[in-house]
Design a protein around this motif. Structure first.
Motif, short mmCIF file in Angstrom:
data_model
loop_
_atom_site.label_atom_id
_atom_site.label_comp_id
_atom_site.label_asym_id
_atom_site.label_seq_id
_atom_site.Cartn_x
_atom_site.Cartn_y
_atom_site.Cartn_z
N UNK A 35 73.87 11.87 77.88
CA UNK A 35 73.04 10.66 77.91
C UNK A 35 72.25 10.52 76.60
N UNK A 36 71.69 11.61 76.12
CA UNK A 36 70.92 11.57 74.88
C UNK A 36 71.82 11.23 73.69
N UNK A 37 73.02 11.78 73.68
CA UNK A 37 73.95 11.52 72.58
C UNK A 37 74.34 10.04 72.54
N UNK A 38 74.57 9.44 73.69
CA UNK A 38 74.94 8.03 73.70
C UNK A 38 73.75 7.12 73.43
N UNK A 39 72.59 7.47 73.99
CA UNK A 39 71.41 6.63 73.81
C UNK A 39 70.90 6.65 72.38
N UNK A 40 70.80 7.83 71.81
CA UNK A 40 70.23 7.97 70.47
C UNK A 40 71.29 8.11 69.38
N UNK A 42 73.56 10.55 68.69
CA UNK A 42 73.39 11.85 68.05
C UNK A 42 74.72 12.44 67.60
N UNK A 43 74.70 13.10 66.46
CA UNK A 43 75.88 13.82 65.97
C UNK A 43 76.00 15.14 66.73
N UNK A 44 77.08 15.85 66.53
CA UNK A 44 77.28 17.12 67.19
C UNK A 44 76.22 18.15 66.77
N UNK A 45 75.82 18.12 65.51
CA UNK A 45 74.78 19.03 65.03
C UNK A 45 73.46 18.78 65.75
N UNK A 46 73.10 17.50 65.84
CA UNK A 46 71.84 17.16 66.50
C UNK A 46 71.92 17.43 68.00
N UNK A 47 73.12 17.26 68.55
CA UNK A 47 73.30 17.54 69.96
C UNK A 47 73.09 19.04 70.24
N UNK A 48 73.58 19.88 69.34
CA UNK A 48 73.37 21.32 69.52
C UNK A 48 71.91 21.69 69.31
N UNK A 49 71.23 21.01 68.39
CA UNK A 49 69.79 21.24 68.19
C UNK A 49 69.01 20.85 69.46
N UNK A 50 69.41 19.73 70.05
CA UNK A 50 68.77 19.29 71.28
C UNK A 50 68.98 20.31 72.39
N UNK A 51 70.17 20.85 72.48
CA UNK A 51 70.44 21.88 73.48
C UNK A 51 69.53 23.09 73.26
#
Length: 125
Positions: A35-40, A42-51
């Motif tokens: 949901x965060x990746x689609x809403x904001x 996010x790239x894969x790098x930022x997605x891993x940072x969010x995790x």
């Protein structure tokens, strides 16, 4: 024969004792991350940072709970410490996404409800 029965009995006791220990499951953040990746966007790098941010916040909250159980933290202090963890998480998420804290808070409230509903549906099936 008695020795064999004694060994089998001891093995059964140890197996039953270890089977009752609850194993901690890792935080299931898949719904939240997608949901965060689609809403904001996010790239894969930022997605891993969010995790990593989610895992760290979960660890911090767990340490607060352990502190309460151990008697190191009073129940009055829990609210303040939890707020501190949440504030840090929200500010880090705002920096990561480039959005304001208000937008991030709105997102967290909306997605939190969606992901909990999805989790409940999976449990019912």
């Amino acid at each position: 024969m008695k020795k064999i029965l004694a060994i089998v009995f001891v093995m059964c006791l140890t197996l039953s004792a270890t089977a009752q220990k609850k194993k901690k499951k890792p935080a299931n953040n898949d719904c939240y991350l997608t949901e965060a990746a689609t809403t904001f966007d996010l790239s894969e790098d930022k997605k891993s940072e969010l995790n990593e941010l989610l895992v760290q916040a979960s660890k911090d909250r767990a340490s607060i709970k352990k502190g309460v159980k151990a008697g190191e933290i009073t129940k009055d202090q829990v609210k303040g410490k939890t707020r501190g963890v949440n504030r840090k998480y929200f500010s880090d998420l705002a920096k990561l996404t480039g959005k304001s804290k208000k937008e991030v808070m709105t997102f967290v409230k909306e997605v939190g409800g969606k992901c909990k509903k999805k989790k409940k549906k999976k449990k019912q099936e």
